[in-house]
Design a protein around this motif. Sequence first.
Motif, short mmCIF file in Angstrom:
data_model
loop_
_atom_site.label_atom_id
_atom_site.label_comp_id
_atom_site.label_asym_id
_atom_site.label_seq_id
_atom_site.Cartn_x
_atom_site.Cartn_y
_atom_site.Cartn_z
N ASP A 236 0.80 -1.22 0.00
CA ASP A 236 0.00 0.00 0.00
C ASP A 236 0.84 1.27 0.00
O ASP A 236 0.49 2.25 -0.64
CB ASP A 236 -0.95 0.02 1.21
CG ASP A 236 -2.28 -0.63 0.89
OD1 ASP A 236 -2.52 -0.90 -0.30
OD2 ASP A 236 -3.07 -0.86 1.82
N SER A 237 1.93 1.28 0.75
CA SER A 237 2.76 2.48 0.82
C SER A 237 3.74 2.58 -0.35
O SER A 237 4.40 3.60 -0.52
CB SER A 237 3.55 2.50 2.13
OG SER A 237 4.47 1.41 2.18
N ARG A 238 3.81 1.52 -1.15
CA ARG A 238 4.79 1.47 -2.24
C ARG A 238 4.17 1.59 -3.62
O ARG A 238 4.85 1.99 -4.56
CB ARG A 238 5.56 0.15 -2.17
CG ARG A 238 6.43 -0.02 -0.94
CD ARG A 238 7.52 1.02 -0.89
NE ARG A 238 8.48 0.77 0.18
CZ ARG A 238 9.52 1.55 0.43
NH1 ARG A 238 9.73 2.62 -0.30
NH2 ARG A 238 10.34 1.26 1.42
N ILE A 239 2.91 1.24 -3.76
CA ILE A 239 2.29 1.27 -5.08
C ILE A 239 1.34 2.47 -5.17
O ILE A 239 0.52 2.70 -4.28
CB ILE A 239 1.57 -0.05 -5.41
CG1 ILE A 239 1.09 -0.05 -6.86
CG2 ILE A 239 0.44 -0.34 -4.46
CD1 ILE A 239 0.66 -1.41 -7.36
N VAL A 240 1.51 3.26 -6.22
CA VAL A 240 0.71 4.46 -6.43
C VAL A 240 0.00 4.31 -7.77
O VAL A 240 0.63 4.00 -8.79
CB VAL A 240 1.60 5.72 -6.45
CG1 VAL A 240 0.78 6.96 -6.78
CG2 VAL A 240 2.32 5.88 -5.12
N PHE A 241 -1.29 4.53 -7.78
CA PHE A 241 -2.06 4.35 -9.01
C PHE A 241 -2.27 5.70 -9.70
O PHE A 241 -2.73 6.66 -9.10
CB PHE A 241 -3.39 3.66 -8.72
CG PHE A 241 -3.23 2.20 -8.40
CD1 PHE A 241 -2.99 1.28 -9.40
CD2 PHE A 241 -3.27 1.77 -7.09
CE1 PHE A 241 -2.81 -0.07 -9.10
CE2 PHE A 241 -3.09 0.42 -6.77
CZ PHE A 241 -2.86 -0.49 -7.79
N GLU A 242 -1.93 5.74 -10.97
CA GLU A 242 -2.00 6.93 -11.80
C GLU A 242 -3.20 6.83 -12.73
O GLU A 242 -3.73 5.73 -12.96
CB GLU A 242 -0.69 7.04 -12.60
CG GLU A 242 -0.58 8.23 -13.52
CD GLU A 242 -0.63 9.54 -12.75
OE1 GLU A 242 -1.75 10.07 -12.58
OE2 GLU A 242 0.43 10.04 -12.33
N ASN A 243 -3.64 7.97 -13.26
CA ASN A 243 -4.67 7.88 -14.30
C ASN A 243 -4.02 7.38 -15.59
O ASN A 243 -2.87 7.72 -15.91
CB ASN A 243 -5.35 9.23 -14.51
CG ASN A 243 -4.42 10.29 -15.06
OD1 ASN A 243 -4.08 10.28 -16.23
ND2 ASN A 243 -4.00 11.21 -14.21
N ALA A 244 -4.74 6.55 -16.30
CA ALA A 244 -4.18 5.89 -17.49
C ALA A 244 -3.87 6.89 -18.60
O ALA A 244 -2.96 6.68 -19.40
CB ALA A 244 -5.15 4.83 -18.00
N THR A 245 -4.61 8.00 -18.64
CA THR A 245 -4.46 8.95 -19.73
C THR A 245 -3.05 9.52 -19.80
O THR A 245 -2.45 9.61 -20.88
CB THR A 245 -5.47 10.10 -19.57
OG1 THR A 245 -6.79 9.56 -19.49
CG2 THR A 245 -5.38 11.05 -20.75
N ASP A 246 -2.48 9.91 -18.66
CA ASP A 246 -1.18 10.58 -18.68
C ASP A 246 -0.07 9.66 -19.16
O ASP A 246 0.75 10.04 -20.00
CB ASP A 246 -0.85 11.14 -17.29
CG ASP A 246 -1.64 12.41 -16.99
OD1 ASP A 246 -2.41 12.84 -17.87
OD2 ASP A 246 -1.50 12.95 -15.88
N ILE A 247 -0.01 8.43 -18.64
CA ILE A 247 1.05 7.52 -19.05
C ILE A 247 0.89 7.14 -20.52
O ILE A 247 1.88 7.10 -21.28
CB ILE A 247 1.07 6.26 -18.16
CG1 ILE A 247 1.64 6.61 -16.78
CG2 ILE A 247 1.90 5.16 -18.80
CD1 ILE A 247 1.80 5.44 -15.85
N THR A 248 -0.34 6.90 -20.97
CA THR A 248 -0.56 6.54 -22.37
C THR A 248 -0.21 7.70 -23.29
O THR A 248 0.41 7.51 -24.34
CB THR A 248 -2.03 6.13 -22.58
OG1 THR A 248 -2.36 5.06 -21.70
CG2 THR A 248 -2.26 5.69 -24.01
N THR A 249 -0.59 8.91 -22.90
CA THR A 249 -0.31 10.08 -23.73
C THR A 249 1.18 10.29 -23.88
O THR A 249 1.68 10.60 -24.97
CB THR A 249 -0.95 11.33 -23.11
OG1 THR A 249 -2.37 11.16 -23.03
CG2 THR A 249 -0.64 12.58 -23.93
N VAL A 250 1.92 10.12 -22.80
CA VAL A 250 3.37 10.40 -22.82
C VAL A 250 4.16 9.26 -23.45
O VAL A 250 5.05 9.49 -24.28
CB VAL A 250 3.87 10.68 -21.39
CG1 VAL A 250 5.39 10.82 -21.38
CG2 VAL A 250 3.22 11.94 -20.82
#
Length: 351
Positions: A236-250
Amino acid sequence: MPNVNFAGSVLPRTLLKLGTVFSGGDARYAQYNNKKSSAIKTIVERQTARTNELFNGNKCVGVDVTFYKDCTPLGAYACAAPPTTGGCELVATETGATQTVTYHPNCYHSESFALNDDLCSNEFLAEDVLMKKMANAIDRLDVKMNRYAIAQIAANATTNLYPATVGTVVGTRTDIPAALWTPDLLVQIEQDIEFAGINNFVILDAYNLLTQRQLAMYRNVNDHNRDEERIFGNYDSRIVFENATDITTVLSRRSTLVWDLDSVALVNRSFFPSATPVLVDASKNIYEFHVISPRTGLKYDVEYQKTCQDTRDANGQRVYNHVFVVKFLGGIVFAPSQCDGSNGVLEFTYV
């Protein structure tokens, strides 16, 4: 009539309410609560590097970024003969506990907007309009900064050298088949992380593990799947969930990024120390202040100017324009490669 008092009343009240906008406290702007900007937020909140501005006289010429040194290899491990000399003095080999990088901030982002005060002197309406526009500007800068951080982190990935890694190493990426993206993969990825000398790690995931994480709490009612939620709980303290749009866009690929919190830092320069608008040029009605993004913790400088519009309202009163420029100056800085050659970044790709 126009000429609402922005600097004295509208602006201060607007800035106080920005937090409720990003928290979803105001139902009209609940969309701001749905975005994450987790990459840049994690760096802001959890980086361990320290920054110190460098001056030449009164001019800032750069920033020293000091990282904690993390050298995994411990040198020769064969036994050595005990010393037979040097009994009167102790001698130590100093390897250095920190490393310093001098950085010249060169990443600039800005957002601007304007509005006029032909609002029948309704300060509450002006406050509402300004709050929406200011929130939009901060939101766009947060997204820009988040995508910038993702691009920088991925560009600094190092080759996965763990000989027993799961998946296939392709350049600086490790391609992992879709079927293996289960909670069990976290344990296997951690072996790669440890071998790379990354101790204080964070895992940034957009959607490779997100579905598994979201469904784990429901699968917990099934006797055969109760382990899943516990596995995710351990990270829990190690995994951070991002929105898919930003990683896919970049990146244009389904990537999960891992980086060492001790090796990545953000320089966030601010030249305006006050969070309250300060009149700095009376002849041109220019004010300066800063805002802190309620979502990411980033500090943005703001320049505000009130100018007379060459028109009048229906009552013959002057109408004024209010122009705002919200900006960032700084950048992402990486620690020098450690003695094992690691840059402190790994990338795992869903294939």
